[in-house]
Enzyme design. Structure first.
Site, PDB file in Angstrom:
ATOM      1  CD  GLU A  50      25.266  -7.141 -51.081  1.00 19.33           C
ATOM      2  OE1 GLU A  50      25.212  -8.306 -51.453  1.00 19.33           O
ATOM      3  OE2 GLU A  50      24.302  -6.360 -51.100  1.00 19.33           O
TER       4      GLU A  50
ATOM      5  N   GLY B 222      30.467 -10.182 -90.157  1.00 20.17           N
ATOM      6  CA  GLY B 222      31.834  -9.712 -90.306  1.00 20.17           C
ATOM      7  C   GLY B 222      32.806 -10.659 -89.630  1.00 20.17           C
TER       8      GLY B 222
ATOM      9  N   GLY C  74      35.912 -12.007 -87.153  1.00 20.17           N
ATOM     10  CA  GLY C  74      36.122 -11.891 -85.718  1.00 20.17           C
ATOM     11  C   GLY C  74      36.919 -10.650 -85.378  1.00 20.17           C
TER      12      GLY C  74
ATOM     13  N   GLY D 262      33.972  -5.979 -84.339  1.00 22.71           N
ATOM     14  CA  GLY D 262      33.116  -5.138 -83.511  1.00 22.71           C
ATOM     15  C   GLY D 262      31.636  -5.361 -83.681  1.00 22.71           C
ATOM     16  CE  LYS D 263      30.795 -10.899 -85.869  1.00 22.49           C
ATOM     17  NZ  LYS D 263      32.276 -10.803 -85.752  1.00 22.49           N
TER      18      LYS D 263
END
Length: 1138
Positions: A98, A227, A229, A232-233
């Site tokens: 890692e 709003g 689809g 940009g909600k």
């Protein structure tokens, strides 16, 4: 600057930029045996509570996957890495792998690495002594054949130990963790500004949403983001979540962002989300067994916690009820943000405010497309037009722009053009998949409504579409509301529409039903498909058929028997249905065959037993109707307008459901049928333009008749006495009935239009006129010299008259007893020859509208009713006076139009004072505002060439702008006052509709609506004075008034534009604007008006009588004119009441 954008599957946010797309804020690297259940766990919980998206292996990796591969991806997608260097860290090859990857990302991807020295000294790690020396001794023995790997581990460990970090030794862990989270939060806040920099248009939207949260108040507040689809909600919610967490880091006791609620529920259920919410807020891993237990824990453990919670992509009410069912579940000051495609969910929950997420502007869309396709802010010049074409196709939907822009990256112009052409036939599936999510959750009837609108009715007239959907038994009243709530359809009182990409999705769904055999699809809209089906006798189950202005290659051989609605303009056959088709149409409810010029014969209407509406308008070769029409039991609407050769009808109509019957323009129709006793449902009968000579006596059977139009029935000789048995009749139009000799009126009639009628009115009945609502005598034949003689004796009885039109009646005077029409609201006297109006007109207290256009003999005004709102007096060339407009004697409302009243030009001095306009504003502000936006203004149009000095900002030309303090605009503004001086260009001609419009410009942005002045061709210079209150504009437009620059000022401006609508370019004759003025009107302007400078002008106004009146004053015309003391007192009273 970036994009409100979405990923295709879950509408979760993504970043549009050339920088790495981070999935996690922080990657935690640690030795599990040393710190997993102690320090690392506490740190992880603290980070998540702060809203910092953190990865640790056991949280995110799924069973059965390659852990090392997943970890490498997680590291690459993390902006920060925290490495917890404990005593035994180096003994784990997993940790060392890692670490090598982390150091590589630090160098190549600018990842920020933050070490924590947990019971380990940095120098010991760098020199690799103690437990680190022991660990590497084992590694070198175990990896003799791969000593390079061990060396890479050593180098990575030395590098990380050389970085600045935190030391955890002999110090409280809680304090260390608090310091770590705080510092990391500030670093992320800086990174956040970079994140939002690549999201086009996000900042302004985020600020609006933040204002909806009302963070200054201490109540619990829930706000929905609603709003379609891909709009940009989720991105907006995540940005605001970070913004609020950053600004108010000490305000909330816990923060939680539950992403993709819909998807998680479908996969793992609600309990998983409840556990996540509890864990992130309470820092506890609680064993929640079921949903109800989760609700109990949330309600009882969070009700005293001040939290910030986001529920993203909610699609079921049960999700809300189980996660945030009520305001009282959370502590005071809490904020809950919910994103959804379904507005009804938010309304049912009772959120405090709904923020509607809208698409990008055109410029923002172009910017985003350029970022994705070119990695630049603007497209190259040779790609500009193509870029605009793609933006137009995407209709400002961020999802579509992002997907298309990414696909187009690095492609040639030829490939761009090919892609655009392909999209017209084959929409991008990745876009449609996101949009289709909302569709799949609909009821079957709602799906059908959506598909019908997508295939046939996008941008259609709402009333018409609803009628069709009702014929299809689709229950549109509730269905359209559901579609609107789910952001699939929008509508207002007149029209309905959907996003073009939603329309494409709907058509694609229908196409996929049977791509190769159109006849097996439920809906057809392409010419070839429809032509093949109707001309080749293909049997199909169509319920709806609309053909408008399309000509088939052959006559139809077959119409589907399942049809419910048929609208076929210019039907191409002589016979309906086709002569070869004999079956009944048991389901057909609506038939419209407008302008079918070949149609000569109709079918036996018994074969259409459920027909409700029949429209044969403009079928000029139709000679007769099948007799069965006369006894049809379901028909409610019959329209035969313009059937010029229709001569034969059934001898009797006995249609018990018929409501509207139209024979307008059937110019060869000399007789209409008798009406049966069962026809009490008829409310409207149109006979205008027919050749009838009389009405049948059986018209008395139309007991429900409300409106009868017999306009221009030039052969109509008389009305039967039975006509007046219709007690509900309100509207009667006998305009142009030149041969009507006797009108015996016995019963109640509410509107009578006798324009053009040559006969007198005989045997007047008080019972009739007491209920008369409207009476028009416009356009009398010249052989009736005394026009008022027809009316004067009846005025005392017209006590219910509300609308009186005596225009162009050759009247020389208006009788004084007009005052007895005390219900009168609208009075039109245009085109007559009277020199003055009677003084008694002031007693018409309900009068609101007075029209005296082209009354060329009118010289002066009497005192007018107090509540009058509109005065129209165009072309009154002899008019020398203005009406008395001053409070308290006058409460004038909205409009004073006196263009081309040439003698008023002599009174320019009074107009210059501006007092007339100011008095109008004061009166206007005293009245409560009506509901309709177009009433939120008042106007004066009058001859004149100067702008009153009261307008503090003036400019030559059609534009003027000012800077105003933001504090005044937000708190003190009562409205906007405008003055425009304009004239016609040479060789002017009449311009219909509006000729000038005043556009408001705030901080450089033009607002959506503009008040206008009706079309005028001024014969000289004219002045337009306009006052608009803020309520005229949309709320969002008025909010922009409160946006200011760094110095606290807003830029306000107006632009005057000429608007000759509905004319070809050759006919356009725009008015020319010479100069304009602007003034913001504040409360202090009303309170602190300087009266002294205007007193003389006010007095002149009070006694303003043009030449005739001024001569009555001592010193009239003198520059030292002193007004009469009584008039000065009037002005003082006016000022005192203002």
């Amino acid at each position: 600057m970036a994009a409100i954008s979405t990923q295709s599957a879950s509408s979760s946010s993504s970043i549009s930029s050339s920088t790495p797309q981070w999935k996690y804020d922080v990657f935690l690297s640690f030795r599990g045996e040393d710190t997993r259940n102690r320090f690392t766990d506490h740190l992880y919980v603290a980070l998540k509570q702060k809203g910092i998206l953190t990865f640790r292996d056991e949280e995110k990796l799924e069973t059965g996957k390659s852990i090392s591969s997943e970890l490498l991806k997680a590291i690459e997608k993390s902006r920060f890495a925290i490495v917890i260097l404990s005593r035994n860290y180096a003994s784990s090859t997993w940790c060392l792998d890692e670490l090598v990857k982390i150091i590589g990302c630090m160098k190549e991807m600018k990842m920020m690495v933050l070490p924590i020295f947990y019971d380990a000294d940095p120098s010991t790690i760098r020199k690799q002594m103690g437990t680190f020396a022991q660990a590497f001794a084992k590694h070198e023995e175990n990896f003799k054949d791969c000593i390079e790997k061990v060396q890479a581990w050593r180098n990575a460990l030395r590098e990380v130990a050389s970085l600045k970090g935190w030391h955890v030794q002999d110090r409280p862990e809680s304090q260390i963790i608090q310091n770590i989270v705080g510092e990391l939060w500030h670093k992320l806040s800086y990174a956040f500004s970079e994140y939002t920099e690549n999201l086009v248009g996000i900042i302004s939207r985020a600020e609006k949403l933040e204002s909806c949260l009302d963070l200054g108040s201490n109540n619990v507040r829930m706000v929905g983001i609603w709003g379609m689809g891909g709009i940009g909600k989720t991105t907006l919610a995540r940005v605001v979540f970070r913004m609020v967490s950053n600004k108010f880091e000490d305000k909330f006791e816990g923060c939680c962002f539950l992403a993709n609620v819909r998807g998680v529920c479908e996969k793992d259920g609600l309990v998983q989300l409840q556990k996540q919410l509890i864990r992130q807020i309470l820092n506890e891993n609680m064993g929640v067994e079921d949903v109800n237990e989760g609700v109990f824990v949330i309600k009882n453990r969070l009700r005293h916690k001040k939290i910030l919670l986001v529920l993203d992509d909610v699609d079921q009410l049960d999700q809300l009820n189980k996660l945030a069912g009520d305001h009282i579940w959370f502590g005071l000051g809490s904020r809950v943000i919910i994103t959804t495609r379904d507005k009804h969910l938010l309304q049912t929950l009772g959120v405090d405010e709904i923020y509607e997420a809208n698409g990008l502007t055109h410029d923002e869309s172009l910017h985003l497309l350029s970022l994705k396709a070119f990695k630049k802010d603007h497209p190259p010049e040779d790609y500009l037009e193509l870029s605009r074409d793609f933006v137009y196709y995407a209709k400002d939907l961020p999802l579509a722009i992002e997907i298309l822009g990414s696909f187009l990256f690095g492609r040639s112009i030829h490939q761009w053009k090919s892609t655009l052409n392909r999209l017209k036939q084959f929409p991008e599936k990745e876009i449609l998949q996101v949009l289709r999510i909302s569709f799949e959750g609909l009821h079957e009837t709602e799906k059908e409504i959506f598909l019908n609108i997508a295939c046939f009715f996008n941008h259609g007239v709402k009333k018409y579409v609803v009628e069709i959907l009702n014929c299809l038994d689709l229950f549109p009243d509730v269905g359209l509301e559901v579609l609107s709530d789910k952001s699939l359809v929008k509508f207002d009182d007149y029209n309905l529409w959907m996003h073009d990409l939603l329309q494409e999705m709907g058509k694609n769904i229908v196409y996929e039903e049977c791509p190769k055999e159109p006849g097996k699809r439920g809906k057809l809209w392409l010419f070839k498909d429809i032509n093949d089906v109707l001309t080749e006798n293909i049997v199909l189950d169509l319920k709806l058929l609309i053909i408008d202005n399309v000509h088939l290659l052959h006559e139809p051989k077959y119409l589907p028997n399942a049809l419910r609605f048929l609208d076929w303009s210019e039907y191409p056959s002589k016979y309906f249905p086709p002569s070869s088709q004999q079956k009944s149409f048991d389901s057909l409810k609506f038939i419209s065959l407008k302008k079918s010029l070949k149609l000569i014969e109709t079918l036996d209407f018994n074969k259409i037993p459920n027909l409700e509406k029949l429209v044969l308008e403009g079928c000029i070769n139709l000679h007769s109707l099948h007799p069965s029409i006369g006894v049809h039991q379901k028909l409610t609407f019959l329209n035969l307008k313009g059937c010029k050769n229709l001569k034969s009808l059934p001898s009797k109509f006995a249609m018990e459901c018929l409501e509207i019957l139209i024979f307008s323009g059937c110019s060869n129709l000399k007789r209409i049928p008798e009406f049966g006793e069962n026809m009490e449902s008829v409310s409207e009968l149109y006979l205008d333009g027919t050749a009838i000579t009389k009405l049948p006596t059986s018209i008395e059977n139309l007991t429900g008749l409300v409106s009868l139009n017999a306009k221009d029935c030039k052969n109509l000789m008389s009305l039967p006495s039975t006509f007046f048995n219709m007690k509900w009749l309100k509207n009667l139009n006998l305009f142009g009935c030149l041969k009507l000799e006797n009108l015996v009126i016995e019963k109640r009639v509410e509107e009578v239009d006798m324009s053009g009628t040559t006969t007198g009115l005989m045997a007047y009945s008080n019972a009739l006129f007491k209920t008369l609502k409207g009476l028009a005598f416009g356009g009398f034949n010249q052989r009736s010299p005394n026009r008022m003689g027809l009316l004067s004796t009846s005025l005392s009885s017209l006590c219910s008259l509300t609308n009186l039109n005596l225009s162009y009646c050759n009247l020389n005077a208006i009788p004084n007893d007009i005052c007895r029409l005390f219900s009168l609201e609208k009075l039109c006297l245009s085109g007559n020859h009277f020199g003055c109006l009677p003084e008694s007109i002031a007693q018409l207290h309900l009068l609101k509208y007075l029209k005296v256009e082209n009354c060329t003999s009118l010289q002066s005004w009497p005192k007018l009713p107090l509540n009058i709102e509109l005065i129209w007096g165009k072309g009154c060339t002899s008019l020398e006076t203005l009406p008395d407009l001053f409070p308290p004697n006058f409460l004038f409302g909205r409009e004073l139009y006196l263009p081309n009243c040439s003698k008023l030009v002599e009174n320019q001095g009074f107009i210059d004072s501006g007092l007339l306009f100011y008095a109008m504003i004061i009166s206007f502000l005293r009245k409560p505002l009506p509901g309709m936006y177009f009433f939120h203004r008042c106007d004066i149009v009058i001859p004149g060439s100067e702008i009153p000095k009261w307008f503090t900002h003036q400019s030559i030309g059609d534009e003027v702008s000012i800077q105003e303090p933001n504090s005044l605009l937000c708190n003190e503004c009562l409205g906007i006052a405008v003055c425009v001086v304009f004239c016609s260009h040479s060789h002017h001609q009449v311009i219909k509709n509006r000729s000038l419009a005043c556009w408001l410009i705030v901080n450089g942005k033009k607002k959506d609506s503009a008040p206008g002045v009706p079309g005028i061709v001024p014969l000289s210079d004219h002045t337009w004075l306009l006052f608009v209150v803020p309520q005229y504009y949309k709320k969002e437009d008025m909010k922009s008034l409160c946006e200011c620059d760094a110095n606290g000022f807003s830029q306000i401006g107006i632009k005057i534009e000429s608007c000759p609508w509905n004319l070809s370019k050759e006919q356009e004759v725009p008015a020319m604007v010479k100069k304009c003025g602007l003034r913001m009107v504040y409360k202090k302007d009303i309170d602190d008006l300087n009266f002294n400078n205007s007193m003389a002008a006010a007095a002149a106004a009070e006694g303003y009588k043009g030449k005739r009146t001024l001569d009555e004053y001592d010193g009239a015309g003198s520059s030292n004119y002193e007004p009469h003391p009584k008039r000065i007192e009037r002005v003082k009273k006016f000022y005192g009441s203002g």
